[in-house]
Scaffold this motif. Structure first.
Motif, PDB file in Angstrom:
ATOM      1  N   ASN A 318       0.834  -1.193   0.000  1.00 43.09           N
ATOM      2  CA  ASN A 318       0.000   0.000   0.000  1.00 43.09           C
ATOM      3  C   ASN A 318       0.872   1.249   0.000  1.00 43.09           C
ATOM      4  N   ASP A 319       0.946   1.943  -1.120  1.00 41.53           N
ATOM      5  CA  ASP A 319       1.668   3.209  -1.226  1.00 41.53           C
ATOM      6  C   ASP A 319       0.694   4.302  -1.661  1.00 41.53           C
ATOM      7  N   SER A 320      -0.483   4.316  -1.016  1.00 39.71           N
ATOM      8  CA  SER A 320      -1.521   5.281  -1.379  1.00 39.71           C
ATOM      9  C   SER A 320      -1.070   6.718  -1.166  1.00 39.71           C
ATOM     10  N   LYS A 321      -0.065   6.941  -0.300  1.00 40.58           N
ATOM     11  CA  LYS A 321       0.460   8.278  -0.054  1.00 40.58           C
ATOM     12  C   LYS A 321       1.134   8.858  -1.298  1.00 40.58           C
ATOM     13  N   ALA A 322       1.427   7.995  -2.287  1.00 39.53           N
ATOM     14  CA  ALA A 322       2.048   8.459  -3.533  1.00 39.53           C
ATOM     15  C   ALA A 322       0.999   9.186  -4.368  1.00 39.53           C
ATOM     16  N   THR A 323       0.787  10.444  -4.054  1.00 44.98           N
ATOM     17  CA  THR A 323      -0.236  11.249  -4.733  1.00 44.98           C
ATOM     18  C   THR A 323       0.350  12.097  -5.848  1.00 44.98           C
ATOM     19  N   THR A 401      -4.449 -13.357 -11.226  1.00 42.67           N
ATOM     20  CA  THR A 401      -3.314 -13.638 -12.111  1.00 42.67           C
ATOM     21  C   THR A 401      -1.960 -13.665 -11.414  1.00 42.67           C
ATOM     22  N   ALA A 402      -1.855 -13.137 -10.199  1.00 44.98           N
ATOM     23  CA  ALA A 402      -0.564 -13.054  -9.514  1.00 44.98           C
ATOM     24  C   ALA A 402      -0.010 -14.436  -9.204  1.00 44.98           C
ATOM     25  N   GLN A 403       1.307 -14.555  -9.325  1.00 48.52           N
ATOM     26  CA  GLN A 403       2.011 -15.799  -9.044  1.00 48.52           C
ATOM     27  C   GLN A 403       3.052 -15.556  -7.947  1.00 48.52           C
ATOM     28  N   ALA A 404       3.588 -16.636  -7.405  1.00 51.36           N
ATOM     29  CA  ALA A 404       4.634 -16.532  -6.385  1.00 51.36           C
ATOM     30  C   ALA A 404       5.781 -15.673  -6.908  1.00 51.36           C
ATOM     31  N   GLY A 405       6.252 -14.743  -6.068  1.00 48.82           N
ATOM     32  CA  GLY A 405       7.305 -13.816  -6.447  1.00 48.82           C
ATOM     33  C   GLY A 405       6.798 -12.494  -6.964  1.00 48.82           C
ATOM     34  N   ASP A 406       5.479 -12.400  -7.215  1.00 40.31           N
ATOM     35  CA  ASP A 406       4.890 -11.159  -7.719  1.00 40.31           C
ATOM     36  C   ASP A 406       4.621 -10.170  -6.591  1.00 40.31           C
ATOM     37  N   MET A 407       4.404  -8.922  -6.978  1.00 47.49           N
ATOM     38  CA  MET A 407       4.001  -7.875  -6.043  1.00 47.49           C
ATOM     39  C   MET A 407       2.824  -7.114  -6.633  1.00 47.49           C
ATOM     40  N   VAL A 408       1.805  -6.872  -5.801  1.00 49.89           N
ATOM     41  CA  VAL A 408       0.694  -6.000  -6.179  1.00 49.89           C
ATOM     42  C   VAL A 408       0.898  -4.684  -5.441  1.00 49.89           C
ATOM     43  N   LEU A 409       1.183  -3.628  -6.189  1.00 49.04           N
ATOM     44  CA  LEU A 409       1.576  -2.344  -5.608  1.00 49.04           C
ATOM     45  C   LEU A 409       0.589  -1.251  -5.992  1.00 49.04           C
ATOM     46  N   LEU A 410      -0.044  -0.651  -4.991  1.00 48.55           N
ATOM     47  CA  LEU A 410      -0.827   0.562  -5.190  1.00 48.55           C
ATOM     48  C   LEU A 410       0.104   1.744  -4.977  1.00 48.55           C
ATOM     49  N   SER A 411       0.516   2.378  -6.061  1.00 52.26           N
ATOM     50  CA  SER A 411       1.323   3.602  -5.998  1.00 52.26           C
ATOM     51  C   SER A 411       0.803   4.513  -7.101  1.00 52.26           C
ATOM     52  N   PRO A 412      -0.337   5.173  -6.873  1.00 45.89           N
ATOM     53  CA  PRO A 412      -1.171   5.692  -7.963  1.00 45.89           C
ATOM     54  C   PRO A 412      -0.684   6.941  -8.662  1.00 45.89           C
ATOM     55  N   ALA A 413       0.274   7.686  -8.071  1.00 42.34           N
ATOM     56  CA  ALA A 413       0.795   8.920  -8.675  1.00 42.34           C
ATOM     57  C   ALA A 413      -0.276   9.995  -8.823  1.00 42.34           C
ATOM     58  N   CYS A 414      -1.410   9.798  -8.198  1.00 44.87           N
ATOM     59  CA  CYS A 414      -2.551  10.706  -8.325  1.00 44.87           C
ATOM     60  C   CYS A 414      -3.218  10.903  -6.969  1.00 44.87           C
ATOM     61  N   ALA A 415      -3.908  12.003  -6.846  1.00 41.65           N
ATOM     62  CA  ALA A 415      -4.776  12.189  -5.684  1.00 41.65           C
ATOM     63  C   ALA A 415      -5.966  11.238  -5.793  1.00 41.65           C
ATOM     64  N   SER A 416      -6.721  11.136  -4.727  1.00 46.39           N
ATOM     65  CA  SER A 416      -7.782  10.129  -4.622  1.00 46.39           C
ATOM     66  C   SER A 416      -9.176  10.689  -4.827  1.00 46.39           C
ATOM     67  N   PHE A 417      -9.283  12.006  -5.021  1.00 43.80           N
ATOM     68  CA  PHE A 417     -10.565  12.670  -4.821  1.00 43.80           C
ATOM     69  C   PHE A 417     -11.645  12.288  -5.832  1.00 43.80           C
ATOM     70  N   ASP A 418     -11.284  11.604  -6.917  1.00 36.75           N
ATOM     71  CA  ASP A 418     -12.315  11.191  -7.858  1.00 36.75           C
ATOM     72  C   ASP A 418     -13.159  10.052  -7.303  1.00 36.75           C
ATOM     73  N   GLN A 419     -12.583   9.244  -6.379  1.00 38.30           N
ATOM     74  CA  GLN A 419     -13.307   8.074  -5.875  1.00 38.30           C
ATOM     75  C   GLN A 419     -13.254   7.917  -4.350  1.00 38.30           C
ATOM     76  N   TYR A 420     -12.337   8.648  -3.672  1.00 40.86           N
ATOM     77  CA  TYR A 420     -12.181   8.511  -2.218  1.00 40.86           C
ATOM     78  C   TYR A 420     -12.033   9.893  -1.582  1.00 40.86           C
ATOM     79  N   PRO A 421     -12.389  10.016  -0.306  1.00 39.59           N
ATOM     80  CA  PRO A 421     -12.257  11.320   0.355  1.00 39.59           C
ATOM     81  C   PRO A 421     -10.815  11.795   0.466  1.00 39.59           C
ATOM     82  N   ASN A 422      -9.878  10.859   0.618  1.00 44.23           N
ATOM     83  CA  ASN A 422      -8.465  11.200   0.785  1.00 44.23           C
ATOM     84  C   ASN A 422      -7.621   9.950   0.544  1.00 44.23           C
ATOM     85  N   PHE A 423      -6.288  10.126   0.545  1.00 47.76           N
ATOM     86  CA  PHE A 423      -5.420   8.981   0.258  1.00 47.76           C
ATOM     87  C   PHE A 423      -5.487   7.930   1.367  1.00 47.76           C
ATOM     88  N   MET A 424      -5.817   8.348   2.600  1.00 46.82           N
ATOM     89  CA  MET A 424      -5.929   7.370   3.690  1.00 46.82           C
ATOM     90  C   MET A 424      -7.102   6.431   3.455  1.00 46.82           C
TER      91      MET A 424
END
Length: 445
Positions: A318-323, A401-424
């Motif tokens: 979770n890298d949601s702080k990456a706005t 689709t993820a396999q062993a050794g994979d990473m699922v990373l949320l690092s959106p490079a954007c603010a959240s305001f289109d769908q969430y109140p804030n990055f938290m």
């Protein structure tokens, strides 16, 4: 209290958590003080917690109060270049901040951290190292607790995150060790260029017993500093990296301390943060055993490259702080993966240009998931992107689709305001769904 001799009238500028901590601290001093508060907001936060004995002027400046003060304690958010403060300074009135009051009162060792990025992570990490060593530690400043509030707890060690704003009004803070992590453009609306901004941060070294700088960012090296110095970086010197039996290790003076693969924090930038934390831990008398236990356990602050789930060797981060773009670039550079990166990007792009990501993504085994209002701006960065409406849809596909050794990373490079109140809120939604979806990975393998 040293440094307040002859002071009778104090004006505190700015309320909120910091201002309230200043008022509380001043009221506890043995000498009687006339304390007033000025906050230019019409309804200052914390107004209801202000004692009746403390007068408040809200919604405007009160120059009569300022010019009658013996000392002004300014919030970090108020620049010294503010005309009202300039006038007070020209009248010979001392202007300090809460960290300077802390410096004049503290009697236990203090280490401190500044820099453009990574301050909170390193501060928290050193605090965790101290706790592992059984030290009664206080962690705060620009993160968590106000520095003055921690004094009442009588900790044996204090770890402070300090912003350039706080350092502007700090002149006598004596530190066991101080680190300046890195320098990049920020707060240019407050400073006259990058050098002016950097010089504010350099104030952290003024009374430090040990100065720690970044060998890979020499703008952090102190000039005209006559105390002890050390450094961290990605070569093998001082606090650096060595290879033992084909494995990379954190090292001190080329002596291995811990394999970097054992660090719980994600990303190459956090290897650098770990080295910086290790330097401060050594200065504070924290043993390597305790420091390594913290490095193996501490998975980061919420929403900052935070490992939130790991099932059958698929990591959910979770890298949601990456706005913004810079934060996502920091998360991506130096990622060491045996499998594929499932990268979730999108949201409110704030008109940014994301083309700089293209070169970084070209060097990764990546599946890009583009979601949200501005997700389409990322689609041209890679071949075969997946475009979806929501983060949840992207996560569902990644889980399938993820396999062993994979990473699922949320690092959106954007603010959240289109769908969430804030990055938290966005990050919390990612964490909750990741913990549900990780078990689908087992069925897919």
């Amino acid at each position: 209290m040293k440094g307040l001799d002859g002071v009778k009238n104090v004006v505190v500028i700015g309320l909120g958590m910091t201002g309230l901590s200043v008022v509380k601290h001043l009221l506890c001093l043995p000498q009687p003080l006339d304390i007033k508060v000025i906050d230019t907001r019409s309804t200052p936060p914390g107004q209801d917690q202000l004692p009746e004995s403390v007068a408040l002027c809200s919604g405007q400046w009160n120059m009569d109060w300022l010019l009658a003060a013996d000392m002004i304690v300014a919030s970090p958010g108020i620049a010294l270049a503010t005309p009202e403060l300039v006038q007070a300074a020209e009248a010979g009135i001392e202007i300090v901040g809460d960290i300077e009051l802390f410096a004049r009162a503290v009697t236990k060792p203090v280490v401190a951290i500044t820099g453009s990025n990574g301050k909170s992570t390193v501060t928290s990490l050193v605090g965790e190292m101290a706790k592992e060593a059984g030290i009664n530690v206080g962690v705060g400043g620009n993160i968590g607790f106000a520095a003055l509030d921690m004094l009442a707890q009588d900790h044996d060690l204090y770890v402070l995150e300090l912003s350039s704003f706080q350092l502007e009004t700090t002149s006598s803070l004596k530190l066991k060790a101080a680190v300046y992590l890195n320098l990049s453009e920020d707060h240019m609306d407050r400073y006259n260029g990058l050098e002016d901004y950097s010089q504010a941060k350099m104030r952290i070294f003024c009374h430090a017993e040990l100065a720690v700088f970044n060998r890979d960012d020499l703008a952090t090296r102190p000039v005209d500093f006559y105390g002890a110095m050390t450094s961290f970086g990605f070569d093998s010197e001082a606090y650096g990296l060595i290879t033992v039996n084909d494995e990379e290790y954190l090292a001190v003076d080329q002596q291995p301390v811990m394999a970097t693969s054992q660090i719980a924090l994600v990303g190459r930038h956090n290897v650098a943060n770990s080295l910086a934390a290790l330097a401060l831990a050594d200065a504070a008398g924290i043993g390597h055993d305790a420091a390594c236990r913290a490095l193996q356990r501490y998975n980061g602050l919420a929403h900052r490259c935070q490992l939130v789930a790991n099932y059958q060797d698929v990591r959910w981060v979770n890298d949601s702080k990456a706005t913004n773009l810079a934060s996502t670039l920091a998360a991506l550079k130096g990622l060491n993966l045996s499998g594929k990166l499932h990268l979730l990007v999108g949201g409110d792009g704030k008109g940014a240009d994301f083309s700089e990501l293209k070169l970084v993504l070209a060097n990764l085994n990546v599946q890009l998931y583009c979601y949200g209002r501005d997700g389409h701006h990322f689609a041209s960065l890679v071949e075969a992107p997946l475009s979806v409406e929501t983060m949840e849809q992207a996560m569902q596909i990644a889980a399938d689709t993820a396999q062993a050794g994979d990473m699922v990373l949320l690092s959106p490079a954007c603010a959240s305001f289109d769908q969430y109140p804030n990055f938290m809120a966005r990050g919390d939604a990612f964490v909750a769904l990741a913990n549900e979806l990780q078990y689908k990975v087992a069925g897919a393998n």
